[in-house]
Write an enzyme that holds these catalytic residues in place. Sequence first.
Site, PDB file in Angstrom:
ATOM      1  CE1 TYR A 142      -3.742   2.426   0.547  1.00  0.00           C
ATOM      2  CE2 TYR A 142      -2.490   3.249   2.432  1.00  0.00           C
ATOM      3  CZ  TYR A 142      -3.540   3.373   1.538  1.00  0.00           C
ATOM      4  OH  TYR A 142      -4.389   4.449   1.646  1.00  0.00           O
ATOM      5  CG  ASP A 237       5.752   3.868   0.820  1.00  0.00           C
ATOM      6  OD1 ASP A 237       6.034   4.612   1.783  1.00  0.00           O
ATOM      7  OD2 ASP A 237       4.584   3.621   0.458  1.00  0.00           O
ATOM      8  CE  LYS A 265       0.961   4.838   8.414  1.00  0.00           C
ATOM      9  NZ  LYS A 265       1.057   4.214   7.107  1.00  0.00           N
TER      10      LYS A 265
HETATM   11  C1  LIG Z   1       0.387   4.654   5.744  1.00  0.00           C
HETATM   12  C2  LIG Z   1       1.128   4.420   4.495  1.00  0.00           C
HETATM   13  C3  LIG Z   1       1.011   5.256   3.377  1.00  0.00           C
HETATM   14  C4  LIG Z   1       0.002   6.355   3.290  1.00  0.00           C
HETATM   15  O1  LIG Z   1       0.224   7.362   4.216  1.00  0.00           O
HETATM   16  P1  LIG Z   1      -0.998   8.337   4.596  1.00  0.00           P
HETATM   17  O2  LIG Z   1      -0.375   9.306   5.542  1.00  0.00           O
HETATM   18  O3  LIG Z   1      -2.055   7.468   5.183  1.00  0.00           O
HETATM   19  O4  LIG Z   1      -1.439   8.984   3.337  1.00  0.00           O
HETATM   20  C5  LIG Z   1       1.844   5.038   2.299  1.00  0.00           C
HETATM   21  N1  LIG Z   1       2.736   4.037   2.304  1.00  0.00           N
HETATM   22  C6  LIG Z   1       2.869   3.200   3.345  1.00  0.00           C
HETATM   23  C7  LIG Z   1       3.906   2.132   3.303  1.00  0.00           C
HETATM   24  C8  LIG Z   1       2.059   3.354   4.466  1.00  0.00           C
HETATM   25  O5  LIG Z   1       2.181   2.506   5.491  1.00  0.00           O
END
Ligand SMILES: *Cc1c(COP(=O)(O)O)cnc(C)c1O
Length: 428
Positions: A142, A237, A265
């Site tokens: 994701y 990511d 995060k």
């Molecule tokens: C949480 C997450 C996102 C998205 O971040 P948001 O702040 O919710 O838009 C993208 N990549 C990874 C790996 C994530 O865990």
Amino acid sequence: MTRSSELFDRAKRVLPGGVNSPVRAFRAVGGTPFFVAHGHGSSLADVDGHEYLDYVCSWGALILGHAHPAVLDAVRAAAARGWTYGAPCEAEVDLAEEVRRRIPSLEMMRFVNSGTEATMAAVRLARAVTGRELILKFEGCYHGHADSFLVKAGSGVATLGLPDSPGVPAGLASLTLTAPFNDARAVADLFREHGGRIAAIIVEPYVGNAGFIAPESDFHPALRDVCDQYGALLIFDEVMTGFRVAAGGAQERLGVKPDLTTLGKIVGGGFPVGVYGGRADLMKRVAPEGPVYQAGTLSGNPVAMAAGLATLRETSRPGFYEALEKRTARLVAGLRTAAERRGIAITAAYTGSMWGAYFTAGPVNNYGEAQQSDAAFFARWHKAALARGVFLAPSAFEAGFVSSAHSDADIDFTITELDAALGEARGR
Ligand SMILES: *Cc1c(COP(=O)(O)O)cnc(C)c1O
């Protein structure tokens, strides 16, 4: 009727599904969500007076737990000086320098307001500098909710069983190639076919949005090699893994250097912050230094920068990550032992303070194998655990998180209650 269910009824009239992010609605586990009154340390209290030990930790953002005093002080002090300026401030430079010190591959970076924004911008930049349009992602990973990523995505998309999302133009989705995680051969095949048109590989270095899946040791080196061979960029990511699986993120742990990295995060300490950054020659293509446009009214927000900086400072204390990993290891071992003693098939794993458990004999090395997990059993277990005061992510396909506020006593309590919840989920 509980206060939570009253609020949920009101919420459903004004918010789709009663929530502002789909998994929070508890649809994957049944029942209805509790509404939070306050969070403190390792626990959340709901509006009906129940307490829960929290293993969601705002989906990994809160590595120090809720309302950590050092972060609270920093936030209060920053807010007292005004909370958004629309002009540069010192805190942006301080946090950028701290991020670069911790993850040196981010030679330059840009702050945005979410992980989604960070990955969107990183892909735009990769397309701009390579002059290519295709991207390659992995099934079950994701990368936020931008159109290009809602193709075989994890997290809520996996939870809800939506293959894609309506509203994503087919033409755009067709520019996203996918391969199974941990399958370097599939990646090589895709590059043989489309190599000259692939701008970038984007990957969650440890998958945390399909449950928790660790990479095999040769997987990321193979991605690095194929990118170099074909002139594509490697994007890590690290929105979830950054400052989570190690002080310097997954890239430090894996010893693989990406061209671009996205963060979110933890970097905002629980406030809305995302980051994209990497090689200076690439980041110099971002406006106003270069032509690749990207902007944000609230980007570099001084309160969010202060929260991020205070959080990173706390996590820089000697032994911080070792202690957290030790506690996580104990939790996962305790859970595995409990399940095995009850004859319940389990595949549980962790790295740093990120962990997950699948109810299948395993192994689980990709999304297809993750889906072998018994989701109905998970739902019963989740409900039983919640009733016993342990809040796990309300989906079989999300990672769990331990914060530095989780004490050894918290872990002992959790193992005991999760064990009992296993018994209840099984009905004996
Ligand atoms: C949480 C997450 C996102 C998205 O971040 P948001 O702040 O919710 O838009 C993208 N990549 C990874 C790996 C994530 O865990």
